[in-house]
Design a protein around this motif. Structure first.
Motif, PDB file in Angstrom:
ATOM      1  N   MET A 183      59.373 -27.494  -5.820  1.00  0.00           N
ATOM      2  CA  MET A 183      60.797 -27.936  -5.344  1.00  0.00           C
ATOM      3  C   MET A 183      61.360 -28.077  -6.245  1.00  0.00           C
ATOM      4  O   MET A 183      63.013 -28.328  -5.616  1.00  0.00           O
ATOM      5  N   LEU A 184      62.013 -28.388  -7.653  1.00  0.00           N
ATOM      6  CA  LEU A 184      62.645 -28.158  -8.232  1.00  0.00           C
ATOM      7  C   LEU A 184      63.540 -26.539  -8.226  1.00  0.00           C
ATOM      8  O   LEU A 184      64.755 -26.681  -8.694  1.00  0.00           O
ATOM      9  N   GLU A 185      62.217 -25.512  -7.983  1.00  0.00           N
ATOM     10  CA  GLU A 185      63.150 -24.044  -8.262  1.00  0.00           C
ATOM     11  C   GLU A 185      63.629 -24.108  -6.782  1.00  0.00           C
ATOM     12  O   GLU A 185      64.707 -23.600  -6.968  1.00  0.00           O
ATOM     13  N   LYS A 186      63.023 -24.667  -5.969  1.00  0.00           N
ATOM     14  CA  LYS A 186      64.002 -24.864  -4.419  1.00  0.00           C
ATOM     15  C   LYS A 186      65.011 -25.368  -4.294  1.00  0.00           C
ATOM     16  O   LYS A 186      66.393 -25.096  -3.991  1.00  0.00           O
ATOM     17  N   THR A 187      65.682 -26.310  -5.206  1.00  0.00           N
ATOM     18  CA  THR A 187      66.000 -27.708  -4.737  1.00  0.00           C
ATOM     19  C   THR A 187      67.264 -27.330  -6.185  1.00  0.00           C
ATOM     20  O   THR A 187      68.896 -27.191  -6.519  1.00  0.00           O
ATOM     21  N   GLY A 188      66.884 -26.612  -7.418  1.00  0.00           N
ATOM     22  CA  GLY A 188      67.856 -26.429  -8.491  1.00  0.00           C
ATOM     23  C   GLY A 188      67.407 -27.915  -9.103  1.00  0.00           C
ATOM     24  O   GLY A 188      68.532 -27.860 -10.144  1.00  0.00           O
ATOM     25  N   CYS A 189      67.534 -29.159  -9.023  1.00  0.00           N
ATOM     26  CA  CYS A 189      67.414 -30.117  -9.525  1.00  0.00           C
ATOM     27  C   CYS A 189      66.518 -29.591 -11.209  1.00  0.00           C
ATOM     28  O   CYS A 189      65.306 -29.326 -11.353  1.00  0.00           O
ATOM     29  N   GLU A 190      66.933 -30.398 -11.621  1.00  0.00           N
ATOM     30  CA  GLU A 190      66.533 -30.053 -13.720  1.00  0.00           C
ATOM     31  C   GLU A 190      65.138 -31.494 -14.311  1.00  0.00           C
ATOM     32  O   GLU A 190      64.538 -31.136 -14.706  1.00  0.00           O
ATOM     33  N   SER A 191      65.420 -31.878 -12.854  1.00  0.00           N
ATOM     34  CA  SER A 191      63.658 -32.891 -13.643  1.00  0.00           C
ATOM     35  C   SER A 191      63.633 -34.056 -11.830  1.00  0.00           C
ATOM     36  O   SER A 191      63.700 -33.279 -11.397  1.00  0.00           O
ATOM     37  N   ARG A 192      61.929 -34.244 -12.329  1.00  0.00           N
ATOM     38  CA  ARG A 192      61.739 -34.858 -11.223  1.00  0.00           C
ATOM     39  C   ARG A 192      62.497 -36.101 -11.103  1.00  0.00           C
ATOM     40  O   ARG A 192      62.316 -36.681  -9.660  1.00  0.00           O
ATOM     41  N   THR A 193      63.251 -36.829 -11.521  1.00  0.00           N
ATOM     42  CA  THR A 193      63.797 -37.815 -11.277  1.00  0.00           C
ATOM     43  C   THR A 193      64.794 -37.609 -10.784  1.00  0.00           C
ATOM     44  O   THR A 193      65.379 -38.687  -9.694  1.00  0.00           O
ATOM     45  N   GLU A 194      65.244 -36.487 -11.093  1.00  0.00           N
ATOM     46  CA  GLU A 194      67.039 -35.937  -9.929  1.00  0.00           C
ATOM     47  C   GLU A 194      66.530 -35.579  -8.387  1.00  0.00           C
ATOM     48  O   GLU A 194      67.162 -36.232  -7.915  1.00  0.00           O
ATOM     49  N   LEU A 195      65.642 -35.226  -8.509  1.00  0.00           N
ATOM     50  CA  LEU A 195      64.936 -34.836  -7.209  1.00  0.00           C
ATOM     51  C   LEU A 195      64.286 -35.834  -6.536  1.00  0.00           C
ATOM     52  O   LEU A 195      64.730 -36.111  -5.197  1.00  0.00           O
ATOM     53  N   ALA A 196      63.725 -36.821  -7.240  1.00  0.00           N
ATOM     54  CA  ALA A 196      63.775 -37.822  -6.384  1.00  0.00           C
ATOM     55  C   ALA A 196      64.884 -38.911  -5.396  1.00  0.00           C
ATOM     56  O   ALA A 196      64.862 -39.397  -4.466  1.00  0.00           O
ATOM     57  N   ILE A 197      65.733 -38.469  -6.554  1.00  0.00           N
ATOM     58  CA  ILE A 197      66.996 -39.324  -6.521  1.00  0.00           C
ATOM     59  C   ILE A 197      67.891 -38.944  -5.303  1.00  0.00           C
ATOM     60  O   ILE A 197      68.243 -39.052  -3.995  1.00  0.00           O
ATOM     61  N   GLU A 198      67.597 -37.220  -5.247  1.00  0.00           N
ATOM     62  CA  GLU A 198      68.355 -36.701  -4.153  1.00  0.00           C
ATOM     63  C   GLU A 198      68.152 -36.366  -3.092  1.00  0.00           C
ATOM     64  O   GLU A 198      68.681 -36.946  -1.654  1.00  0.00           O
ATOM     65  N   ALA A 199      66.552 -36.129  -2.461  1.00  0.00           N
ATOM     66  CA  ALA A 199      65.901 -36.813  -1.495  1.00  0.00           C
ATOM     67  C   ALA A 199      65.712 -38.250  -1.181  1.00  0.00           C
ATOM     68  O   ALA A 199      66.003 -38.110   0.595  1.00  0.00           O
ATOM     69  N   ARG A 200      66.353 -39.746  -2.113  1.00  0.00           N
ATOM     70  CA  ARG A 200      66.515 -40.516  -1.434  1.00  0.00           C
ATOM     71  C   ARG A 200      67.455 -40.288  -0.318  1.00  0.00           C
ATOM     72  O   ARG A 200      68.043 -41.012   0.051  1.00  0.00           O
ATOM     73  N   ILE A 201      68.747 -40.186  -1.324  1.00  0.00           N
ATOM     74  CA  ILE A 201      70.432 -40.147  -1.059  1.00  0.00           C
ATOM     75  C   ILE A 201      70.523 -39.300   0.253  1.00  0.00           C
ATOM     76  O   ILE A 201      71.544 -39.482   0.906  1.00  0.00           O
ATOM     77  N   SER A 202      69.504 -38.066   0.220  1.00  0.00           N
ATOM     78  CA  SER A 202      69.714 -36.958   1.547  1.00  0.00           C
ATOM     79  C   SER A 202      69.309 -38.318   2.660  1.00  0.00           C
ATOM     80  O   SER A 202      69.204 -37.763   3.540  1.00  0.00           O
ATOM     81  N   GLY A 203      68.400 -38.764   2.527  1.00  0.00           N
ATOM     82  CA  GLY A 203      67.904 -39.855   3.347  1.00  0.00           C
ATOM     83  C   GLY A 203      66.136 -38.660   3.951  1.00  0.00           C
ATOM     84  O   GLY A 203      66.049 -39.381   5.046  1.00  0.00           O
ATOM     85  N   ILE A 204      65.813 -37.818   3.668  1.00  0.00           N
ATOM     86  CA  ILE A 204      64.558 -37.056   4.063  1.00  0.00           C
ATOM     87  C   ILE A 204      63.817 -37.558   3.580  1.00  0.00           C
ATOM     88  O   ILE A 204      62.543 -36.774   4.339  1.00  0.00           O
ATOM     89  N   ALA A 205      63.848 -38.342   2.653  1.00  0.00           N
ATOM     90  CA  ALA A 205      62.044 -38.641   1.917  1.00  0.00           C
ATOM     91  C   ALA A 205      62.112 -40.519   1.383  1.00  0.00           C
ATOM     92  O   ALA A 205      62.836 -40.722   0.573  1.00  0.00           O
ATOM     93  N   ILE A 206      62.112 -41.167   2.977  1.00  0.00           N
ATOM     94  CA  ILE A 206      62.362 -42.903   3.254  1.00  0.00           C
ATOM     95  C   ILE A 206      60.784 -43.284   2.984  1.00  0.00           C
ATOM     96  O   ILE A 206      60.725 -43.460   4.231  1.00  0.00           O
ATOM     97  N   LYS A 207      59.978 -43.748   2.518  1.00  0.00           N
ATOM     98  CA  LYS A 207      58.454 -44.312   3.020  1.00  0.00           C
ATOM     99  C   LYS A 207      59.098 -46.260   3.283  1.00  0.00           C
ATOM    100  O   LYS A 207      59.465 -46.289   2.679  1.00  0.00           O
ATOM    101  N   ILE A 208      58.473 -46.155   4.682  1.00  0.00           N
ATOM    102  CA  ILE A 208      58.594 -47.376   4.858  1.00  0.00           C
ATOM    103  C   ILE A 208      57.719 -48.306   5.729  1.00  0.00           C
ATOM    104  O   ILE A 208      56.206 -47.224   5.429  1.00  0.00           O
TER     105      ILE A 208
END
Length: 208
Positions: A183-208
């Motif tokens: 997923m880091l390779e696909k997105t170009g995110c530099e860290s696990r934390t950045e990936l999680a933040i990007e996913a949450r902001i975009s709304g694609i991954a929200i656990k409820i």
């Protein structure tokens, strides 16, 4: 002809105003109640004549429309519910169907207006989108993630460690790391934390 009684459940004032405007523009519908929290919706519904609920999914107080709809369908199964959201979280469509929610409408991405979906729903149709809206996550689009990657990503946004994710999904920790690496390779995110933040902001991954 008696008007169809509608209840709005949404924590955003502007969204409630827009829904109210649509309802008042139609001779078919009558707004009878507005609630700003999904947690309050089941109790508010008891004893009140409502035919249709416009139910937002994600609420700022931590409650969610899917859980509220599940509870409502148990004691008022005849009430039609349309789940509404602007978040492209893929799991919500599946869960809405499982709960028995009648229709599902994306606020910004649907071709049909909410009134059109309301009309079809009240005619007995189950109106669901063909697919979840596509959004960008770094250099990737949301549709580029596999189902398993989404499961990992959803847990990442809660702050879960790799070990906790592995235990939850019954896979090895090294497999979790491999999914995150891809997923880091696909997105170009530099860290696990950045990936999680990007996913949450975009709304694609929200656990409820």
């Amino acid at each position: 002809m008696e008007k169809i009684k509608v209840m709005i459940v949404d924590d955003q004032y502007i969204a409630r105003q827009l829904f109210e405007m649509y309802i008042k523009s139609s001779e078919k519908y009558k707004l009878v109640m507005q609630v700003d929290s999904a947690a309050l919706a089941p109790k508010a519904l008891k004893g009140n004549p409502v035919d249709l609920i416009l139910m937002d999914i994600l609420m700022s107080d931590g409650s969610n429309g899917l859980s509220a709809a599940c509870e409502i369908k148990k004691f008022r199964p005849e009430v039609k519910i349309i789940a509404v959201t602007s978040m492209p979280e893929t799991s919500w469509l599946t869960r809405a169907r499982e709960i028995g929610i009648d229709s599902f409408w994306y606020k910004e991405a649907s071709k049909e207006t909410i009134l059109q979906v309301m009309d079809r729903t009240m005619r007995g149709e189950f109106v669901y989108p063909d697919k979840v809206p596509q959004v960008k996550v770094g250099m990737a689009t949301s549709h580029e993630f596999t189902e398993r990657e989404m499961e990992v990503l959803r847990l990442m946004t809660t702050g879960a460690s790799n070990a906790a994710i592995a235990e939850k999904l019954v896979i090895s920790e090294s497999t979790v790391k491999n999914h995150i690496h891809r997923m880091l390779e696909k997105t170009g995110c530099e860290s696990r934390t950045e990936l999680a933040i990007e996913a949450r902001i975009s709304g694609i991954a929200i656990k409820i």
